[in-house]
Design a protein around this motif. Structure first.
Motif: not given
Length: 240
Positions: A215-220
């Motif tokens: 799971f590649f998570r991307n947030d700010d």
């Protein structure tokens, strides 16, 4: 639940749930198509068929659901019932963008919605039993459109009809065709597609689901890679 809304130049950008199908033929070829040069998202890139979950997808009956353990992993970090909608979206997007059907020859349950009538011709119902959940990624911040995309691997042997017949496809993808796995990286690919290809390479000759799902998570603020084990806790490892 999925990641929260993000902002692009002061404007809120909703992260939409999405599903993508990596259709494999003979363990050596993968179905790819090219997005239009004027597309708002990933213009001119070669991609797998896929797209966002529609509002009606949760109501569409399946002849068979995504099997375990994939279904358990789909439910991790997701809204209740979203696993069904994601499976429907994967089948629908594959049908719309390529004209190929993942289905069973059996009567449809209830009235056939307008958008599914062509799919259901000849007594066909959508079937998610061939879908293997293999990857999940959130579009990085700063994009005009962002998706929380689930990637499914499926064997072309489960397609009803001719896997070379794309005559029923809509015009969203051009140059549809079966590309030899070793030649795919010669195409103009999105970065995340290259990552997915590296991840699925060991799975092409194996029918069983992977041991866990990246799971590649991307947030700010953070870029994290975790692995989904179903109902077990996530193992989170920061990446550079």
């Amino acid at each position: 639940m999925g990641p929260p809304d993000a902002r692009v130049r002061g404007r809120a950008v909703t992260i939409r749930d999405a599903a993508t199908v990596i259709l494999v033929r003979g363990g050596t070829h993968i179905l790819m198509g090219q997005r239009g040069a004027t597309a708002a998202f990933m213009p001119s890139k070669f991609v797998f068929p896929g797209g966002a979950v529609d509002r009606s997808d949760p109501e569409i009956p399946l002849a068979a659901p995504v099997p375990s353990p994939c279904a358990d992993r789909l439910r991790a970090e997701s809204a209740d019932g979203l696993d069904h909608a994601l499976a429907v979206a994967a089948i629908r997007e594959l049908w719309e963008e390529t004209g190929l059907k993942l289905g069973q020859s059996r009567p449809w349950e209830g009235e056939i919605p307008e958008g599914w009538r062509a799919f259901a011709e000849g007594g066909i119902a959508p079937d998610a039993s061939a879908l293997r959940f293999v990857f999940r990624a959130v579009t990085p911040p700063g994009r005009t459109r962002r998706f929380d995309a689930r990637f499914f691997l499926a064997d072309a042997d489960h397609i009803l009809g001719d896997p070379d017949d794309f005559s029923a496809a809509e015009d969203e993808l051009s140059h549809l065709g079966w590309v030899e796995f070793d030649a795919i990286r010669d195409l103009d690919l999105p970065f995340i597609t290259e990552v997915v290809l590296a991840e699925i390479a060991p799975l092409l000759q194996r029918p069983e689901p992977p041991g866990s799902v990246p799971f590649f998570r991307n947030d700010d603020e953070r870029h994290l890679v975790s692995r989904l084990h179903g109902r077990s806790p996530l193992e989170v490892t920061p990446t550079r």
